[in-house]
Design a protein around this motif. Structure first.
Motif, PDB file in Angstrom:
ATOM      1  N   THR A   1      -6.244  -0.167   7.701  1.00 43.49           N
ATOM      2  CA  THR A   1      -5.500   1.038   8.028  1.00 43.49           C
ATOM      3  C   THR A   1      -6.450   2.228   7.984  1.00 43.49           C
ATOM      4  N   GLU A   2      -6.124   3.261   8.750  1.00 43.77           N
ATOM      5  CA  GLU A   2      -6.929   4.479   8.777  1.00 43.77           C
ATOM      6  C   GLU A   2      -6.031   5.695   8.835  1.00 43.77           C
ATOM      7  N   GLY A   3      -6.556   6.791   8.324  1.00 42.34           N
ATOM      8  CA  GLY A   3      -5.900   8.085   8.395  1.00 42.34           C
ATOM      9  C   GLY A   3      -6.984   9.136   8.352  1.00 42.34           C
ATOM     10  N   PRO A   4      -6.620  10.392   8.414  1.00 41.25           N
ATOM     11  CA  PRO A   4      -7.634  11.442   8.367  1.00 41.25           C
ATOM     12  C   PRO A   4      -8.512  11.330   7.113  1.00 41.25           C
ATOM     13  N   GLY A   5      -9.786  11.029   7.301  1.00 39.76           N
ATOM     14  CA  GLY A   5     -10.730  10.924   6.199  1.00 39.76           C
ATOM     15  C   GLY A   5     -10.613   9.670   5.357  1.00 39.76           C
ATOM     16  N   TYR A   6      -9.742   8.738   5.723  1.00 40.81           N
ATOM     17  CA  TYR A   6      -9.482   7.565   4.888  1.00 40.81           C
ATOM     18  C   TYR A   6      -9.453   6.304   5.739  1.00 40.81           C
ATOM     19  N   ARG A   7     -10.012   5.252   5.169  1.00 40.03           N
ATOM     20  CA  ARG A   7      -9.839   3.926   5.771  1.00 40.03           C
ATOM     21  C   ARG A   7      -9.844   2.887   4.671  1.00 40.03           C
ATOM     22  N   MET A   8      -9.113   1.807   4.902  1.00 40.12           N
ATOM     23  CA  MET A   8      -8.994   0.736   3.935  1.00 40.12           C
ATOM     24  C   MET A   8      -8.884  -0.579   4.676  1.00 40.12           C
ATOM     25  N   SER A   9      -9.515  -1.612   4.126  1.00 39.49           N
ATOM     26  CA  SER A   9      -9.339  -2.967   4.643  1.00 39.49           C
ATOM     27  C   SER A   9      -9.033  -3.875   3.459  1.00 39.49           C
TER      28      SER A   9
ATOM     29  N   LEU B   1       0.847  -1.187   0.000  1.00 45.78           N
ATOM     30  CA  LEU B   1       0.000   0.000   0.000  1.00 45.78           C
ATOM     31  C   LEU B   1       0.880   1.232   0.000  1.00 45.78           C
ATOM     32  N   ALA B   2       0.596   2.143  -0.908  1.00 52.03           N
ATOM     33  CA  ALA B   2       1.294   3.427  -0.942  1.00 52.03           C
ATOM     34  C   ALA B   2       0.225   4.511  -1.087  1.00 52.03           C
ATOM     35  N   LEU B   3       0.272   5.491  -0.214  1.00 49.02           N
ATOM     36  CA  LEU B   3      -0.676   6.591  -0.252  1.00 49.02           C
ATOM     37  C   LEU B   3       0.017   7.856  -0.733  1.00 49.02           C
ATOM     38  N   ASN B   4      -0.666   8.586  -1.599  1.00 47.05           N
ATOM     39  CA  ASN B   4      -0.211   9.898  -2.063  1.00 47.05           C
ATOM     40  C   ASN B   4       1.167   9.858  -2.714  1.00 47.05           C
ATOM     41  N   THR B   5       1.408   8.830  -3.520  1.00 47.84           N
ATOM     42  CA  THR B   5       2.672   8.708  -4.242  1.00 47.84           C
ATOM     43  C   THR B   5       2.399   8.820  -5.740  1.00 47.84           C
ATOM     44  N   PRO B   6       3.389   9.219  -6.508  1.00 48.41           N
ATOM     45  CA  PRO B   6       3.184   9.304  -7.959  1.00 48.41           C
ATOM     46  C   PRO B   6       2.849   7.928  -8.537  1.00 48.41           C
ATOM     47  N   ALA B   7       1.978   7.914  -9.507  1.00 50.84           N
ATOM     48  CA  ALA B   7       1.556   6.655 -10.125  1.00 50.84           C
ATOM     49  C   ALA B   7       2.508   6.251 -11.224  1.00 50.84           C
ATOM     50  N   PRO B   8       2.773   4.960 -11.344  1.00 47.51           N
ATOM     51  CA  PRO B   8       3.464   4.488 -12.541  1.00 47.51           C
ATOM     52  C   PRO B   8       2.495   4.576 -13.718  1.00 47.51           C
TER      53      PRO B   8
ATOM     54  N   MET C   1      -5.296 -16.943  -6.229  1.00 47.74           N
ATOM     55  CA  MET C   1      -5.360 -16.016  -5.110  1.00 47.74           C
ATOM     56  C   MET C   1      -6.149 -14.785  -5.520  1.00 47.74           C
ATOM     57  N   ILE C   2      -6.998 -14.312  -4.614  1.00 53.71           N
ATOM     58  CA  ILE C   2      -7.742 -13.072  -4.825  1.00 53.71           C
ATOM     59  C   ILE C   2      -7.445 -12.139  -3.665  1.00 53.71           C
ATOM     60  N   VAL C   3      -6.978 -10.948  -4.000  1.00 53.41           N
ATOM     61  CA  VAL C   3      -6.764  -9.894  -3.012  1.00 53.41           C
ATOM     62  C   VAL C   3      -7.893  -8.883  -3.216  1.00 53.41           C
ATOM     63  N   HIS C   4      -8.685  -8.673  -2.177  1.00 46.23           N
ATOM     64  CA  HIS C   4      -9.841  -7.767  -2.229  1.00 46.23           C
ATOM     65  C   HIS C   4      -9.600  -6.623  -1.260  1.00 46.23           C
ATOM     66  N   THR C   5      -9.861  -5.400  -1.701  1.00 45.55           N
ATOM     67  CA  THR C   5      -9.758  -4.244  -0.809  1.00 45.55           C
ATOM     68  C   THR C   5     -11.071  -3.474  -0.819  1.00 45.55           C
ATOM     69  N   GLU C   6     -11.361  -2.833   0.298  1.00 40.63           N
ATOM     70  CA  GLU C   6     -12.488  -1.916   0.419  1.00 40.63           C
ATOM     71  C   GLU C   6     -11.951  -0.638   1.048  1.00 40.63           C
ATOM     72  N   SER C   7     -12.276   0.511   0.432  1.00 39.28           N
ATOM     73  CA  SER C   7     -11.741   1.790   0.899  1.00 39.28           C
ATOM     74  C   SER C   7     -12.825   2.842   0.927  1.00 39.28           C
ATOM     75  N   ARG C   8     -12.591   3.843   1.780  1.00 39.49           N
ATOM     76  CA  ARG C   8     -13.462   5.007   1.845  1.00 39.49           C
ATOM     77  C   ARG C   8     -12.608   6.235   2.045  1.00 39.49           C
ATOM     78  N   TRP C   9     -12.953   7.310   1.347  1.00 41.48           N
ATOM     79  CA  TRP C   9     -12.247   8.594   1.492  1.00 41.48           C
ATOM     80  C   TRP C   9     -13.290   9.692   1.606  1.00 41.48           C
ATOM     81  N   ARG C  10     -13.074  10.582   2.565  1.00 43.22           N
ATOM     82  CA  ARG C  10     -13.939  11.760   2.718  1.00 43.22           C
ATOM     83  C   ARG C  10     -13.066  12.970   2.937  1.00 43.22           C
ATOM     84  N   PRO C  11     -13.440  14.084   2.274  1.00 42.47           N
ATOM     85  CA  PRO C  11     -12.634  15.304   2.434  1.00 42.47           C
ATOM     86  C   PRO C  11     -12.731  15.865   3.844  1.00 42.47           C
TER      87      PRO C  11
END
Length: 164
Positions: A78-86, A20-27, A154-164
């Motif tokens: 993981t969680e951060g300000p306005g963000y969560r992911m499982s 997981l990488a947050l707020n990084t430049p995309a390839p 193998m299946i990797v599943h993620t669920e995320s939410r972001w709020r300003p």
């Protein structure tokens, strides 16, 4: 949103190596879709090499094998300000794996808010994403499918939410 049949081999070939990488430049993004929020904001879904990036405003979530030095292994939550992911990683037998892959492919081809990228060599080598507005923000899910040569996959599943 369409299902893109990509003509490149997947760059990320194992779900166990995803990070997981947050707020990084995309390839380089192989396929993308932009969704509009009723408030006017936009979210961009992107398929990388069997991995993904989701960008909304200045925020981005990347689950890939890139950014090894500045990212962490894919956490269960993981969680951060306005963000969560499982996230959840599961190994499926051949029948279950193929059924899930077919369902995801169909949803990418037919449903609004979905994006998929399939890779050569196996119909089940697939990255699928979907997103929808969630109050003033967004929520999304992703699936990364890694076939294991006739023995399921193998299946990797993620669920995320972001709020300003």
């Amino acid at each position: 949103m369409p299902l893109h049949r990509l003509h490149v081999p997947p760059a990320d070939v194992s779900g166990t190596n995803l990070r997981l990488a947050l707020n990084t430049p995309a390839p380089h993004v192989l396929a993308s879709a932009t969704l509009a929020h009723p408030t006017g904001s936009e979210l961009v879904l992107g398929v990388l090499g069997a991995s993904h990036i989701v960008t909304v405003g200045t925020f981005s979530e990347q689950v890939s094998c890139h950014h090894v030095d500045d990212s962490t292994h894919l956490p269960a939550a993981t969680e951060g300000p306005g963000y969560r992911m499982s996230s959840d990683t599961a190994v499926h037998d051949e029948k279950s794996f193929r059924r899930i892959a077919a369902q995801l492919r169909s949803r990418c081809e037919l449903e609004i808010g979905w994006l998929g990228g399939s890779f050569p060599g196996d119909d089940a080598a697939l990255t699928a994403l979907c997103a929808e507005p969630d109050g003033p923000g967004w929520r999304w899910q992703t699936w990364h499918l890694y076939p294991e040569g006739g023995a399921g996959g193998m299946i990797v599943h993620t669920e995320s939410r972001w709020r300003p």
